[in-house]
Design a protein around this motif. Structure first.
Motif, PDB file in Angstrom:
ATOM      1  N   GLY A 240       0.861  27.604 -54.175  1.00 56.60           N
ATOM      2  CA  GLY A 240       0.597  26.319 -53.544  1.00 56.60           C
ATOM      3  C   GLY A 240       1.562  26.020 -52.419  1.00 56.60           C
ATOM      4  O   GLY A 240       1.151  25.576 -51.322  1.00 56.60           O
ATOM      5  N   LEU A 241       2.846  26.275 -52.634  1.00 57.67           N
ATOM      6  CA  LEU A 241       3.840  26.033 -51.585  1.00 57.67           C
ATOM      7  C   LEU A 241       3.630  26.964 -50.393  1.00 57.67           C
ATOM      8  O   LEU A 241       3.747  26.541 -49.231  1.00 57.67           O
ATOM      9  CB  LEU A 241       5.251  26.232 -52.158  1.00 57.67           C
ATOM     10  N   THR A 243       0.834  28.401 -49.365  1.00 60.89           N
ATOM     11  CA  THR A 243      -0.340  28.007 -48.582  1.00 60.89           C
ATOM     12  C   THR A 243      -0.097  26.720 -47.809  1.00 60.89           C
ATOM     13  O   THR A 243      -0.764  26.457 -46.803  1.00 60.89           O
ATOM     14  CB  THR A 243      -1.564  27.834 -49.501  1.00 60.89           C
ATOM     15  N   ALA A 244       0.863  25.921 -48.259  1.00 57.18           N
ATOM     16  CA  ALA A 244       1.176  24.685 -47.543  1.00 57.18           C
ATOM     17  C   ALA A 244       1.978  24.947 -46.270  1.00 57.18           C
ATOM     18  O   ALA A 244       1.844  24.212 -45.287  1.00 57.18           O
ATOM     19  CB  ALA A 244       1.952  23.735 -48.458  1.00 57.18           C
ATOM     20  N   VAL A 245       2.813  25.997 -46.275  1.00 58.76           N
ATOM     21  CA  VAL A 245       3.676  26.245 -45.115  1.00 58.76           C
ATOM     22  C   VAL A 245       3.125  27.307 -44.169  1.00 58.76           C
ATOM     23  O   VAL A 245       3.589  27.397 -43.027  1.00 58.76           O
ATOM     24  CB  VAL A 245       5.094  26.657 -45.571  1.00 58.76           C
ATOM     25  N   ARG A 248      -1.815  27.985 -39.655  1.00 55.77           N
ATOM     26  CA  ARG A 248      -3.279  28.101 -39.646  1.00 55.77           C
ATOM     27  C   ARG A 248      -3.791  28.574 -38.284  1.00 55.77           C
ATOM     28  O   ARG A 248      -4.944  28.940 -38.147  1.00 55.77           O
ATOM     29  CB  ARG A 248      -3.935  26.763 -39.980  1.00 55.77           C
TER      30      ARG A 248
END
Length: 443
Positions: A240-241, A243-245, A248
């Protein structure tokens, strides 16, 4: 330290490290041309070979993780007052440390040939290498945990095969940002020498690798089923972390550019010959050949006066660049040692196209252009397939059409022949069809 020394001698750590070192160095030197351009290329190539090294570390950890089951001493160790986490620390340190050192030595084996100050060094090299080291440590920790959880003889080889598939298929999965998180080899396919891996991608995969390592450690030291079930939490939180940082942006994910490495470095004297900073080691060999090509083009009025290496990042949709007809844009050919390959072909490359970069959407007659180029060079047209080693196929009719046109030019007075060649050059510049321009007088 004595405990760690004993662990290195009696465990699979040293053997796994030596095997990883042998595999990594062999893979590097099978194709040295892939990384001989500089330090960042070496770091990226080493990371690409995690498709071999990561599964190896995973399998080695799994083999070591079943040691207590294999020796049938699990119940004996459980009865001792010493916590399992404390007993497992030497195992973790030996396996993770040995594989980390092996990865560093693989990179060092390649770096030994890049010690010349002419090779461009970027801090990105350290970051990309550090992520590679971390990935092997994470694989070893995860393997140790899974080996303890599934102590079957087949666990290690199954994990090895699964690791290869995981690293490869996660690197090509969609969307790109998810692939950048999951696979340590993501982004290592090189399209140009000034390519790098974005810092955000390195941060994301590092978080994911740390999470996998923690999961492996929890599995290794867990004393009951609840603790083993909880081992999945670090992996989920880390995913989760990460994919957050992770970035994109497509350009950041796909073959990003190191702007410093792409800067042009030029000769001090004229005519100017320039290469990207990452290829500055070939400038000395390139300059005299490039200037010979410019001297040939100088027969035409308004000829280019400089040669620049092509620094287009085509993966970032940079195909359309402002045209400068005073500069010949040259694509370098490098040999397996990072030096200039086929120096004698440079003169032809400079003259080819008559010194202008025409629009590929415009009508072109390659036979006419080749005949004009050959007249300037003062030699009979030769198939690119026979002249340039990288060319593997060419329509035989192309050279067959160019030769009669070249012979006809040679029969003309020099001024008339030059006028026709200049007419071909001007037609390319103005996006006009060049067919027939060598067969009639230029206006």
């Amino acid at each position: 330290m004595n405990v760690y020394g004993i662990e290195l001698k009696r465990s699979a750590a040293l053997g796994a490290a030596l095997l990883a070192l042998a595999v990594g160095v062999t893979a590097l030197y099978v194709a040295p041309a892939r990384w001989s351009t500089g330090w960042v290329s070496l770091a990226m190539t080493s990371r690409e070979y995690t498709i071999l090294l990561w599964p190896l570390a995973l399998a080695a950890g799994a083999w070591q993780g079943r040691r207590e089951h294999r020796a049938q001493v699990g119940e004996l160790f459980t009865s001792t007052p010493r916590p399992r986490s404390q007993r497992m620390m030497p195992v973790l340190a030996a396996m993770g440390g040995a594989l980390a050192v092996a990865y560093v030595l693989v990179v060092a084996a390649g770096g030994a040939s890049l010690l010349s100050p002419s090779h461009y060094f970027s801090p990105d090299f350290l970051v990309i290498t550090a992520v590679g080291v971390l990935s092997l440590v994470a694989a070893a920790c995860l393997g140790l945990g899974l080996g303890r959880l599934f102590p079957a003889l087949a666990t290690a080889p199954v994990l090895g095969v699964a690791g290869v598939l995981l690293v490869f298929f996660s690197a090509v999965t969609n969307p790109d940002w998810l692939a950048a998180v999951l696979s340590p080899m993501y982004g290592t396919g090189q399209f140009y020498g000034f390519q790098t891996i974005a810092g955000g991608v390195s941060a994301a995969v590092s978080i994911w690798m740390v999470a996998l390592a923690v999961t492996g450690v929890v599995l290794l030291v867990a004393g009951n089923a609840k603790a083993r079930a909880a081992a999945v939490l670090p992996a989920l939180i880390g995913l989760g972390l990460a994919t957050a940082v992770v970035p994109r942006d497509h350009d950041t994910l796909t073959a990003p550019v190191d702007p410093v490495a792409r800067e042009l470095v030029c000769t001090d004297d004229a005519p100017k010959v320039c290469v990207t900073r990452v290829n500055r080691n070939v400038l000395g060999a390139l300059a005299p050949k490039a200037r010979e090509g410019l001297a040939v083009l100088a027969k035409m009025p308004g000829a280019p006066t400089a040669v620049h290496e092509n620094a287009t990042a085509f993966t970032l949709d940079e195909y359309e660049q402002p045209r400068d007809d005073t500069v010949v844009t040259l694509t370098l050919r490098l040999d397996r040692d990072g030096g200039l390959a086929h120096p004698d072909v440079v003169i032809y490359d400079v003259v080819n196209g008559l010194g202008v970069r025409g629009d590929l959407k415009c009508p072109r007659n390659p036979a006419v252009e080749r005949a004009a180029v050959s007249w300037l060079l003062g030699r009979e047209p030769v198939s690119d397939q026979g002249l340039i080693p990288e060319v593997t196929f060419e329509e035989p009719s192309l050279n067959a059409e160019a030769v009669p046109l070249w012979r006809a030019l040679r029969k003309l007075p020099e001024a008339e022949a030059l006028a026709r060649v200049v007419a071909v050059r001007d037609a390319i510049v103005n996006c006009q069809d060049t067919t027939g321009l060598l067969s009639r007088s230029a206006r």
